[in-house]
Design a protein around this motif. Sequence first.
Motif, mmCIF file in Angstrom:
data_model
loop_
_atom_site.group_PDB
_atom_site.id
_atom_site.type_symbol
_atom_site.label_atom_id
_atom_site.label_comp_id
_atom_site.label_asym_id
_atom_site.label_seq_id
_atom_site.Cartn_x
_atom_site.Cartn_y
_atom_site.Cartn_z
ATOM 1 N N MET A 182 -9.382 4.466 -5.862
ATOM 2 C CA MET A 182 -10.274 3.766 -5.042
ATOM 3 C C MET A 182 -10.760 3.103 -4.428
ATOM 4 O O MET A 182 -11.173 2.561 -3.776
ATOM 5 N N ASN A 183 -9.284 1.862 -4.758
ATOM 6 C CA ASN A 183 -9.222 1.215 -3.496
ATOM 7 C C ASN A 183 -9.494 1.954 -1.455
ATOM 8 O O ASN A 183 -10.005 1.482 -1.088
ATOM 9 N N LEU B 122 -3.940 5.238 -15.176
ATOM 10 C CA LEU B 122 -5.058 4.081 -14.416
ATOM 11 C C LEU B 122 -4.105 3.529 -13.152
ATOM 12 O O LEU B 122 -5.248 4.005 -12.286
ATOM 13 N N PHE B 123 -2.845 3.482 -12.572
ATOM 14 C CA PHE B 123 -2.655 3.186 -11.489
ATOM 15 C C PHE B 123 -3.276 4.214 -10.650
ATOM 16 O O PHE B 123 -3.414 3.803 -9.725
ATOM 17 N N ARG C 63 0.556 -1.316 0.064
ATOM 18 C CA ARG C 63 -0.257 0.362 -0.268
ATOM 19 C C ARG C 63 1.142 0.882 -0.184
ATOM 20 O O ARG C 63 0.493 2.245 -0.629
ATOM 21 N N THR D 99 -10.515 10.178 -14.286
ATOM 22 C CA THR D 99 -9.525 9.415 -15.184
ATOM 23 C C THR D 99 -9.834 8.969 -17.233
ATOM 24 O O THR D 99 -8.871 9.133 -17.592
ATOM 25 N N ALA E 110 -5.949 5.652 -10.044
ATOM 26 C CA ALA E 110 -7.615 5.484 -10.303
ATOM 27 C C ALA E 110 -7.669 4.037 -9.472
ATOM 28 O O ALA E 110 -8.818 4.483 -8.397
ATOM 29 N N LEU E 111 -6.655 3.388 -9.403
ATOM 30 C CA LEU E 111 -6.873 1.895 -8.747
ATOM 31 C C LEU E 111 -6.869 3.010 -7.393
ATOM 32 O O LEU E 111 -6.890 2.053 -6.325
ATOM 33 N N VAL E 112 -5.523 2.755 -7.243
ATOM 34 C CA VAL E 112 -5.043 3.581 -5.561
ATOM 35 C C VAL E 112 -6.034 4.436 -4.308
ATOM 36 O O VAL E 112 -7.035 3.764 -3.960
ATOM 37 N N LEU F 150 -13.223 8.528 -11.368
ATOM 38 C CA LEU F 150 -13.504 7.472 -12.220
ATOM 39 C C LEU F 150 -13.668 8.570 -14.079
ATOM 40 O O LEU F 150 -13.436 7.971 -14.606
ATOM 41 N N SER G 18 2.499 1.506 -3.569
ATOM 42 C CA SER G 18 1.270 2.179 -4.580
ATOM 43 C C SER G 18 1.038 3.304 -4.227
ATOM 44 O O SER G 18 0.870 3.868 -5.256
ATOM 45 N N THR H 125 -12.910 3.196 -1.292
ATOM 46 C CA THR H 125 -14.216 1.554 -0.813
ATOM 47 C C THR H 125 -13.429 1.194 0.572
ATOM 48 O O THR H 125 -14.197 0.237 1.066
#
Length: 238
Positions: A223-224, A216-217, A32, A187, A219-221, A184, A35, A227
């Motif tokens: 989003m995680n 994209l990277f 984490r 992105t 955005a994934l961090v 999102l 990231s 959530t």
Amino acid sequence: MPREMRSSSDVEYSPVGEGFGMREFWLYVWLRRVSVIAAHIISVGLFILTSILSRPGASLFSWHPVCMSLGFGLCMTEGILLFSAEGSPFCFKSRKWKVRLHWFFQALLLVCGATGFSFIVASKNISEHSHFTSWHSLLGIGTMAATVLQAICGVFLIFPKLISTQSFPRLKLYHATCGLVAYLLVTITIMSSMFTDWFQATVKGTMWYIFLMLPLFPALVVMNQITSAFLPKKKITS
């Protein structure tokens, strides 16, 4: 020792359980942390590279990608990631100061977004081109609308007396959900900008694919993080 006389501490400090548990925990924490740090670097790097490619001041249009990458690419990302406990450069322990800094980034985001929007409208008016004819421009309008809606939810969180006290807990979830949807959309809008004539004429070959994948990277961090913070967690029972 008889089985019925063993306490819970005998199981909790079992060498096997401790080994597997600690290894998994530290691996997760470091992944984490790496990231989040990588998401910071990518966001700053994209803003710097976009500023270099657009050559701000060369035309009215040149200020559009600079303002949008600063607001939506950098400020929005930093405004969310500052709440992360791992890898954030903002080491405020007080949540109050984190919220204030979050609002500073979001206010700067709205200013940059409005400024960038004004530049592209002025540029198209001068060149006599039609407005909102591409997917990128339509996505941009949707992104701006979602960002404003998210900001309105945030205003109600800062001033809870404006709404009913009963709906306040849900408003936090609505604010986070709007923020996730807005990010999102940001992105997707950034990625769609790489299919425009200007970007494809400026960046070609392998570099174009690298630029396409980079957003994209973060955005994934993000989003995680959202959530993990707001989704209900199941209680694991043995």
